[in-house]
Design an enzyme around this catalytic site. Structure first.
Site, short mmCIF file in Angstrom:
data_model
loop_
_atom_site.label_atom_id
_atom_site.label_comp_id
_atom_site.label_asym_id
_atom_site.label_seq_id
_atom_site.Cartn_x
_atom_site.Cartn_y
_atom_site.Cartn_z
CD GLN A 1 95.62 69.66 65.25
OE1 GLN A 1 96.50 69.96 66.05
NE2 GLN A 1 94.45 70.23 65.24
CB SER A 2 99.76 64.38 68.35
OG SER A 2 99.12 65.25 69.21
CB THR A 3 95.27 62.27 69.16
OG1 THR A 3 94.67 63.50 69.58
CG2 THR A 3 96.46 61.95 70.04
#
Ligand code: ZN
Length: 697
Positions: free
Chosen positions: A25-27
C-alpha cells in the site's frame, strides 16, 4: 483450478518453483484505513494455491507496506523479490496489479526482462502472463507504462488543484505563532494580546539594534520569552513560552506572513542522490529566493509590519552576513572606526577591513582581501582618524536642518521602547495572576470528599502563587529605565541637548554603535584612495549624491623624524671652519633640535655630516705630530711597537687585554697609547740579536 495444470501457461517447471505474492500500500494512511484492498491482495495467496502451487511453495512479501511504488529505493521487499527472480527460485510473481509492483517504468521493465530470462510468470487479477512470449511481454509493458502515467496524472491533478487554491490565497497551511485561522478559515492576529505584544517587541527591537543577535540579547537581558503555539496533535493550540534564540528571530524576520502577505512556494523539495557506500535518493528542502516566489498576495491578512519594513529587514540581514559574502556591510560593531562596513577601496573597489593601532584608539582601513586569500600585497592601508573626522564633519553639516527632528524621534523611540518593556512585564504578571486564580477556582470547585484530587489541585495552586510572587519581585527588581526617561527634568535636558546634534554626537554617552547607525542612515558608502600627500575620500550619500573630500595624510614615521633642512643648511655653513663640538653648541643656542626633538650633540652633528656628506675643514682633535705623538702625550701603535720591540698587532692585543693603556677614536680606529717609563721598562723586549747572528753564520 485444483489440478496441477489448471492454466495452459502454467507448466510443471513453474509449479516446482515458488510463487511470490507481493503486497503493498502506498501510504501508512492507506495501510491503516483501506483494509479491504489489503485483504484482496492477501487473497492472492489462495489464488496461487488454486492455480496449483502447494501451500509450502507460496510466500507473501509484505514488508513494503506504506511505501510508494514510485521507486524501488527503500523497498526491501521488492529488492528481495527481484533477487529471488534473478536466481531462478521463482515460478510466478503474483500481484493485484502492475502499480503494486512498480510505478516506475525502469523498475517494471527490468522485472519483466529478468522474468523472461528466468522463465517466471507474472500473474495479476486479470490473468496469467508469460514474459517469454512476445504478446504477453508487450501487454505487461503497456500495463507498466499506464501505471506510471496514472501516478503522474494523479499527482498533476492534485498539484494543479493545490496551485489553483494557492493562487487565490485559499490554500491553508500552518501559520507562524502570532497568526491563527479563525473559525471561517481567515488568517487573523492571535487573539492573545501578550503573544501579539511579544512579536511586536521582536520587530521593534530589530528595528533599533539592527542585528538578530542584538534582539536575542535584549530579550535575554530582560528575561523575556517568546510564545510558540503548538500545532496538531493532542496539545493543538496550546501556548509554550520559551527563551528567544537566534534561529527563532531569523524565522520571525524572514516570514512574510507577519507582513500580511500570503506566500506559497517559499521552499521547494528536490530529490538528490546522496553518494556513499549505499547511494540513496533523499528529498532536500531548498529555500526559494524572494524574487522567485511563485504566489505572493500582499495585504492578504492583518499584519505586524508593513511589506516595506519586511523588505528592509531582509536587506539588513543580508548586509549583516559577511561570512559568505565578502562584499556585505556586516553588522555594526562597537569599535571606534566610524566607517566600519562602509569603506570601499578606491583602487580595486573591494570592501576594506578594519584593524586598530595604538591600543584600539586609531582605526586603520585596509584593503587586504587579496592578501588574505591569495597572499598578494596589501592593496592600500590608511590611518583612519583624520578620515573619520572629515566624514563626521561632512555628516554633521548635512544633518544640520534635520537634526532636531531626528533627535526628537530618537528620544521618542527610546521612551517608546521603555513603555513596551513595561507593558510586556505587566502582561506577564497579569497572565501569572490569572493562572493562579484559575488554579484557585479549580481547587475550590472540587468536592471536599475527593481529597486526592483536592491535594493535587492545592499543590498546583501553590506553585502558581509562587510563580506570581517570583514574577512580581523580578518585575520590581529590574532596572528602572522607563522611570528615568519619564522624568520631566531629564527629558528637558535631553531635549536641550537634542537642539545641538554636534554636541550629542560628541557626547561621551553616545556610543560608537549609535554614531555608526546615524552615519549608515545617510551614507551608502565611502571610497578611499591614497595619494602622495592626500587621501581622496568620496562619500556616496543614500540619495546617490556624492561629496569628495581631500584629507591630508599622516606623515610616515621616517618623514616625521627627518632632520629639519634648516639645521642641515646651518651645519653646511659652519662646517668649513668650526669643529663639530662647536657646531653643536651654536645650533643648541640658536634653538635648533634634532629630527626626534632632542638637543643636538657633537655625535649627532658628526653623524649628520657623515650621512649628508658634509666635509669638515676643522677636525675636533688635532692629529698626531710627525713623530707619531698627540698633544695629550699618547703615541700611535707604530711608535709604541718600535719602543717596545714588538709588532703592531701585539700592541693591539695588549691594548685589548688591558696590558697597555690604549684608546680608540672609533671601534675599529687607530689605537692611541700612553707609554710611561715604567711601562716601557716592564714590557720592552730585548732586541732580536741572536736570531741575526745565527742566520749569518
Ligand atoms: Zn584595494
Amino acid at each position: 483450478m485444483s489440478s496441477r495444470t489448471s492454466h495452459p501457461k502454467i507448466r510443471p517447471e513453474h509449479l516446482d518453483r515458488r510463487a511470490l505474492v507481493y503486497v503493498r500500500q502506498s501510504t501508512p494512511l492507506q495501510v491503516r484505513d483501506h483494509t479491504a484492498s489489503a485483504a484482496r491482495q492477501y487473497d492472492l495467496a489462495r489464488c496461487a494455491h488454486q492455480l496449483g502451487w502447494p501451500e509450502s511453495h507460496i510466500q507473501v512479501i509484505d514488508q513494503d507496506q506504506g511505501h510508494s511504488g514510485a521507486s524501488s529505493l527503500g523497498r526491501d521487499g521488492f529488492q528481495y523479490l527481484m533477487a529471488e527472480v534473478c536466481l531462478g527460485h521463482v515460478g510466478a510473481v503474483l500481484s493485484l496489479e502492475a502499480s503494486r509492483l512498480a510505478r516506475s517504468c525502469s523498475d517494471w521493465h527490468r522485472l519483466i526482462e529478468i522474468c523472461s530470462l528466468t522463465n517466471t510468470l507474472v500473474i495479476d487479477e486479470d490473468g496469467v502472463y508469460d514474459p517469454t512470449q512476445y504478446n504477453d511481454r508487450l501487454l505487461l509493458g503497456i500495463k507498466g507504462t499506464m501505471s506510471e502515467a496514472e501516478l503522474h496524472w494523479i499527482r498533476s491533478r492534485m498539484l494543479g488543484a493545490k496551485r489553483e487554491k494557492a493562487q487565490a490565497g485559499q490554500l491553508r497551511y500552518r501559520q507562524p505563532t502570532g497568526l491563527v485561522h479563525d473559525p471561517v478559515g481567515q488568517i487573523v492576529l492571535d487573539p492573545d494580546e501578550q503573544v501579539q505584544h511579544a512579536l511586536r517587541l521582536v520587530f521593534d527591537t530589530f528595528e533599533q539594534v539592527g542585528t538578530a543577535l542584538g534582539v536575542v540579547q535584549f530579550f535575554a537581558e530582560n528575561h523575556f520569552s517568546v510564545p510558540t503555539r503548538l500545532y496538531g496533535g493532542a496539545r493543538h493550540g496550546q501556548l509554550l513560552w520559551r527563551p528567544l534564540d537566534h534561529g527563532r528571530v531569523l524565522a520571525v524576520l524572514h516570514n512574510p506572513a507577519y507582513a500580511g502577505t500570503y506566500v506559497y512556494g517559499r521552499t521547494k523539495t528536490r530529490k538528490v542522490v546522496s553518494p556513499g557506500e549505499e547511494p540513496s535518493v533523499k528529498a532536500r528542502t531548498l529555500r526559494v529566493a524572494l524574487d522567485d516566489w511563485p504566489f505572493v498576495l500582499h495585504d492578504h491578512h492583518p499584519a505586524y509590519i508593513t511589506w516595506s519594513q519586511f523588505q528592509r529587514n531582509q536587506q539588513r540581514l543580508i548586509d549583516n552576513c559577511t561570512s559568505q559574502h565578502q562584499d556585505h556591510r556586516g553588522a555594526i560593531r562597537a569599535g571606534a572606526a566610524l566607517l566600519q562596513g562602509l569603506v570601499l577601496c578606491g583602487r580595486c573597489g573591494r570592501r576594506m577591513t578594519i584593524r586598530y593601532m595604538d591600543d584600539g584608539k586609531i582605526p586603520v582601513y585596509e584593503c587586504n582581501q587579496l592578501h588574505k586569500r591569495l597572499g598578494e600585497k596589501v592593496c592600500q592601508s590608511l590611518r583612519g582618524d583624520r578620515i573619520d573626522a572629515a566624514v563626521a564633519a561632512a555628516f554633521l553639516e548635512a544633518m544640520h536642518p534635520a537634526e532636531l527632528e531626528v533627535s526628537m524621534a530618537a528620544i521618542d523611540q527610546i521612551a517608546d521602547q521603555a513603555r513596551r518593556v513595561d507593558r510586556q512585564w505587566e502582561m506577564i504578571v497579569e497572565r501569572a495572576r490569572y493562572e493562579a486564580e484559575l488554579a484557585r477556582r479549580r481547587f475550590l470547585a472540587v468536592e471536599p470528599e475527593n481529597r486526592l484530587v483536592g491535594r493535587t489541585l492545592e499543590r498546583e495552586w501553590e506553585v502558581k502563587l509562587a510563580e506570581v510572587d517570583r514574577l512580581e519581585r523580578e518585575s520590581i527588581a529590574r532596572p528602572e529605565r522607563s522611570i528615568r526617561l519619564v522624568d520631566p527634568a531629564e527629558r528637558g535636558r535631553i531635549l536641550a541637548l537634542a537642539q545641538d546634534l554636534p554636541a550629542l554626537w560628541h557626547a561621551t554617552t553616545t556610543t560608537n554603535v549609535q554614531r555608526k547607525q546615524l552615519i549608515g542612515c545617510l551614507i551608502k558608502d565611502v571610497c578611499l584612495n591614497r595619494g602622495e600627500t592626500m587621501v581622496e575620500v568620496s562619500i556616496r550619500w543614500q540619495t546617490e549624491a556624492c561629496t569628495v573630500l581631500s584629507v591630508p595624510r599622516h606623515q610616515r614615521s621616517c618623514d616625521a623624524r627627518r632632520t629639519d633642512p634648516a639645521v642641515l643648511a646651518r651645519i653646511r655653513t659652519l662646517a668649513a671652519d668650526t669643529t663639530d663640538r662647536r657646531i653643536a653648541e651654536i645650533l643648541d643656542q640658536e634653538g635648533f633640535r634634532s629630527g626626534t626633538g632632542r638637543p643636538l650633540t657633537t655625535n649627532i652633528v658628526k653623524q649628520l655630516r657623515y650621512m649628508y656628506s658634509i666635509p669638515s675643514g676643522c677636525p675636533d682633535r688635532p692629529a698626531a705630530d710627525a713623530d707619531g705623538h698627540r698633544a695629550d702625550g699618547r703615541c700611535t701603535a707604530r711608535v709604541a711597537a718600535e719602543m717596545l720591540n714588538v709588532t703592531v698587532s701585539t700592541i693591539a692585543d695588549w691594548c685589548q687585554s688591558g696590558l697597555l693603556d690604549g684608546i680608540q677614536s672609533t671601534s675599529h680606529g687607530l689605537w692611541w697609547i700612553r707609554l710611561t717609563p715604567e711601562v716601557i721598562a716592564r714590557l720592552r723586549k730585548p732586541k732580536r740579536r741572536s736570531w741575526t747572528r745565527r742566520s749569518v753564520s
